[in-house]
Design a protein around this motif. Structure first.
Motif, mmCIF file in Angstrom:
data_model
loop_
_atom_site.group_PDB
_atom_site.id
_atom_site.type_symbol
_atom_site.label_atom_id
_atom_site.label_comp_id
_atom_site.label_asym_id
_atom_site.label_seq_id
_atom_site.Cartn_x
_atom_site.Cartn_y
_atom_site.Cartn_z
ATOM 1 N N TRP A 1 0.823 -1.210 0.000
ATOM 2 C CA TRP A 1 0.000 0.000 0.000
ATOM 3 C C TRP A 1 0.855 1.257 0.000
ATOM 4 C CZ3 TRP A 1 -4.647 -1.491 -1.229
ATOM 5 C CH2 TRP A 1 -5.641 -0.508 -1.364
ATOM 6 N N ARG A 2 2.082 1.153 0.527
ATOM 7 C CA ARG A 2 2.965 2.313 0.560
ATOM 8 C C ARG A 2 3.300 2.805 -0.848
ATOM 9 N NH1 ARG A 2 6.849 0.378 3.882
ATOM 10 N NH2 ARG A 2 8.289 -0.150 2.206
ATOM 11 N N ARG A 3 3.321 1.905 -1.803
ATOM 12 C CA ARG A 3 3.595 2.320 -3.182
ATOM 13 C C ARG A 3 2.590 3.349 -3.672
ATOM 14 N NH1 ARG A 3 4.759 -2.862 -6.927
ATOM 15 N NH2 ARG A 3 2.605 -3.332 -6.357
ATOM 16 N N ARG A 4 1.358 3.254 -3.213
ATOM 17 C CA ARG A 4 0.333 4.211 -3.625
ATOM 18 C C ARG A 4 0.662 5.614 -3.120
ATOM 19 N NH1 ARG A 4 -5.121 1.691 -4.516
ATOM 20 N NH2 ARG A 4 -4.746 -0.540 -4.838
ATOM 21 N N LEU A 5 1.157 5.693 -1.882
ATOM 22 C CA LEU A 5 1.570 6.987 -1.355
ATOM 23 C C LEU A 5 2.698 7.574 -2.196
ATOM 24 C CD1 LEU A 5 1.635 6.414 2.508
ATOM 25 C CD2 LEU A 5 0.204 8.027 1.281
ATOM 26 N N GLU A 6 3.666 6.743 -2.541
ATOM 27 C CA GLU A 6 4.788 7.219 -3.342
ATOM 28 C C GLU A 6 4.331 7.636 -4.741
ATOM 29 O OE1 GLU A 6 7.322 3.855 -3.096
ATOM 30 O OE2 GLU A 6 8.045 4.325 -1.075
ATOM 31 N N SER B 1 -13.038 -0.397 -1.848
ATOM 32 C CA SER B 1 -13.461 0.897 -2.394
ATOM 33 C C SER B 1 -12.491 1.416 -3.454
ATOM 34 C CB SER B 1 -13.614 1.931 -1.276
ATOM 35 O OG SER B 1 -12.359 2.312 -0.738
ATOM 36 N N SER B 2 -11.271 0.891 -3.457
ATOM 37 C CA SER B 2 -10.293 1.319 -4.456
ATOM 38 C C SER B 2 -10.487 0.624 -5.795
ATOM 39 C CB SER B 2 -8.868 1.029 -3.960
ATOM 40 O OG SER B 2 -8.559 -0.365 -4.033
ATOM 41 N N LEU B 3 -11.421 -0.299 -5.882
ATOM 42 C CA LEU B 3 -11.552 -1.117 -7.090
ATOM 43 C C LEU B 3 -12.126 -0.371 -8.288
ATOM 44 C CD1 LEU B 3 -12.601 -4.580 -5.612
ATOM 45 C CD2 LEU B 3 -10.501 -4.024 -6.857
ATOM 46 N N THR B 4 -12.470 0.907 -8.128
ATOM 47 C CA THR B 4 -12.776 1.689 -9.321
ATOM 48 C C THR B 4 -11.569 1.734 -10.259
ATOM 49 O OG1 THR B 4 -12.259 3.653 -8.006
ATOM 50 C CG2 THR B 4 -14.601 3.140 -8.375
ATOM 51 N N GLU B 5 -10.385 1.459 -9.724
ATOM 52 C CA GLU B 5 -9.189 1.421 -10.574
ATOM 53 C C GLU B 5 -9.246 0.296 -11.596
ATOM 54 O OE1 GLU B 5 -5.633 3.411 -7.966
ATOM 55 O OE2 GLU B 5 -6.215 1.369 -7.438
ATOM 56 N N LEU B 6 -10.107 -0.678 -11.389
ATOM 57 C CA LEU B 6 -10.304 -1.705 -12.414
ATOM 58 C C LEU B 6 -10.739 -1.088 -13.739
ATOM 59 C CD1 LEU B 6 -12.267 -4.478 -10.465
ATOM 60 C CD2 LEU B 6 -10.010 -4.754 -11.530
ATOM 61 N N PHE B 7 -11.466 0.017 -13.657
ATOM 62 C CA PHE B 7 -12.106 0.585 -14.842
ATOM 63 C C PHE B 7 -11.393 1.840 -15.347
ATOM 64 C CE2 PHE B 7 -15.203 -0.754 -11.521
ATOM 65 C CZ PHE B 7 -15.365 -2.053 -11.979
ATOM 66 N N SER B 8 -10.390 2.316 -14.595
ATOM 67 C CA SER B 8 -9.792 3.602 -14.944
ATOM 68 C C SER B 8 -8.939 3.595 -16.207
ATOM 69 C CB SER B 8 -8.983 4.153 -13.764
ATOM 70 O OG SER B 8 -7.888 3.318 -13.467
ATOM 71 N N PRO C 1 -3.711 -0.512 -13.115
ATOM 72 C CA PRO C 1 -3.872 -1.970 -13.225
ATOM 73 C C PRO C 1 -3.081 -2.734 -12.165
ATOM 74 C CG PRO C 1 -3.541 -1.002 -15.390
ATOM 75 C CD PRO C 1 -3.277 0.087 -14.383
ATOM 76 N N ARG C 2 -1.874 -2.285 -11.864
ATOM 77 C CA ARG C 2 -1.084 -2.941 -10.811
ATOM 78 C C ARG C 2 -1.818 -2.886 -9.480
ATOM 79 N NH1 ARG C 2 3.341 0.837 -8.865
ATOM 80 N NH2 ARG C 2 1.526 1.528 -7.663
ATOM 81 N N ASP C 3 -2.321 -1.703 -9.137
ATOM 82 C CA ASP C 3 -3.004 -1.536 -7.858
ATOM 83 C C ASP C 3 -4.313 -2.315 -7.813
ATOM 84 O OD1 ASP C 3 -0.944 0.128 -7.108
ATOM 85 O OD2 ASP C 3 -2.064 1.990 -7.457
ATOM 86 N N SER C 4 -5.070 -2.276 -8.904
ATOM 87 C CA SER C 4 -6.356 -2.970 -8.905
ATOM 88 C C SER C 4 -6.178 -4.482 -8.914
ATOM 89 C CB SER C 4 -7.212 -2.529 -10.091
ATOM 90 O OG SER C 4 -6.607 -2.847 -11.324
#
Length: 248
Positions: free
Chosen positions: A75-80, A141-148, A182-185
């Motif tokens: 999850w820290r990668r998202r902050l970076e 709740s972060s899964l909107t990234e599936l569609f981004s 895509p990596r995050d989702s």
């Protein structure tokens, strides 16, 4: 609702995206189809800034609750990605480059003075949701990234095609997101598939994604009401009528 298999749960989540993701919103369609004027595009970037700037705070609140080093590293990668590893790097800095490119004063954008009230309410609700709900719901709740990736591709190609005041450099925010999202989702989806095992957990996951879609949709509702239908609330950005909003 009966307990779903992991595949059936994933299919349900993807159905939510197909039905509720904000690529279907009229303001989104107008933005990408070249139907907005410069002031309306500026208003979109100015309001969206608060969402972008709040993502690291949202992710930091979840990071503090994650129980293992493995999860925290992921999850820290998202902050970076959003805050960057040094000044003037990361997604938030690239979004400010977008507002710079549209002629908006950086101080004005960061002050949030011209932001729609509904934008603040929606974004704050999302930050509070992630801070207060279960880890499973917060990740879901972060899964909107599936569609981004689809919406990003539409956004870049459409805006470059239709607006002569937009350039590839102006839209530099979006290029890294084509690989980051895509990596995050993928991680978030794998986590949800593994941990949403009961009827209650699966309902929580579905509700979390529906909530996040509603956050993004409501932000565009507010922009449409204010800037396409002509009902801006007092004190918000009004283009040329807001001289302090523009870079000197």
């Amino acid at each position: 609702m009966t307990v779903l298999s992991a595949d059936a749960l994933e299919a349900r989540l993807r159905q939510i995206g197909a039905e509720r993701y904000h690529n279907r919103h009229p303001f989104h369609r107008a933005l990408h189809d070249g139907k907005l004027d410069r002031t309306q595009v500026q208003a979109w970037t100015l309001n969206r800034y608060y969402y972008q700037a709040s993502i690291p705070a949202k992710d930091a609140s979840l990071l503090a609750r994650l129980p293992t080093a493995e999860l925290r590293r992921e999850w820290r990668r998202r902050l970076e990605d959003h805050d960057g590893s040094e000044p003037n790097t990361g997604g938030v800095a690239r979004w400010l480059a977008l507002t710079d490119g549209l002629g908006l004063s950086r101080d004005y954008v960061q002050s949030l003075k011209g932001m729609l009230p509904a934008t603040g309410f929606a974004v704050d609700a999302y930050v509070h949701f992630v801070r207060e709900r279960s880890i499973l719901a917060a990740i879901a709740s972060s899964l909107t990234e599936l569609f981004s990736p689809t919406i990003i591709s539409e956004r870049v190609s459409g805006m470059l095609r239709h607006y002569d005041f937009i350039s590839q450099d102006t839209l530099a925010y979006f290029t890294p997101r084509l690989t980051q999202a895509p990596r995050d989702s993928d991680f978030a989806l794998a986590y949800v598939r593994e941990h949403a095992r009961t009827e209650e957990q699966q309902a929580e996951v579905i509700g979390a994604l529906e909530f996040k879609c509603a956050v993004l949709w409501s932000m565009l509702d507010a922009l449409q009401h204010a800037y396409m239908e002509g009902h801006p609330p007092p004190g918000v950005f009004l283009g040329a009528e807001t001289p302090e909003a523009f870079a000197a």
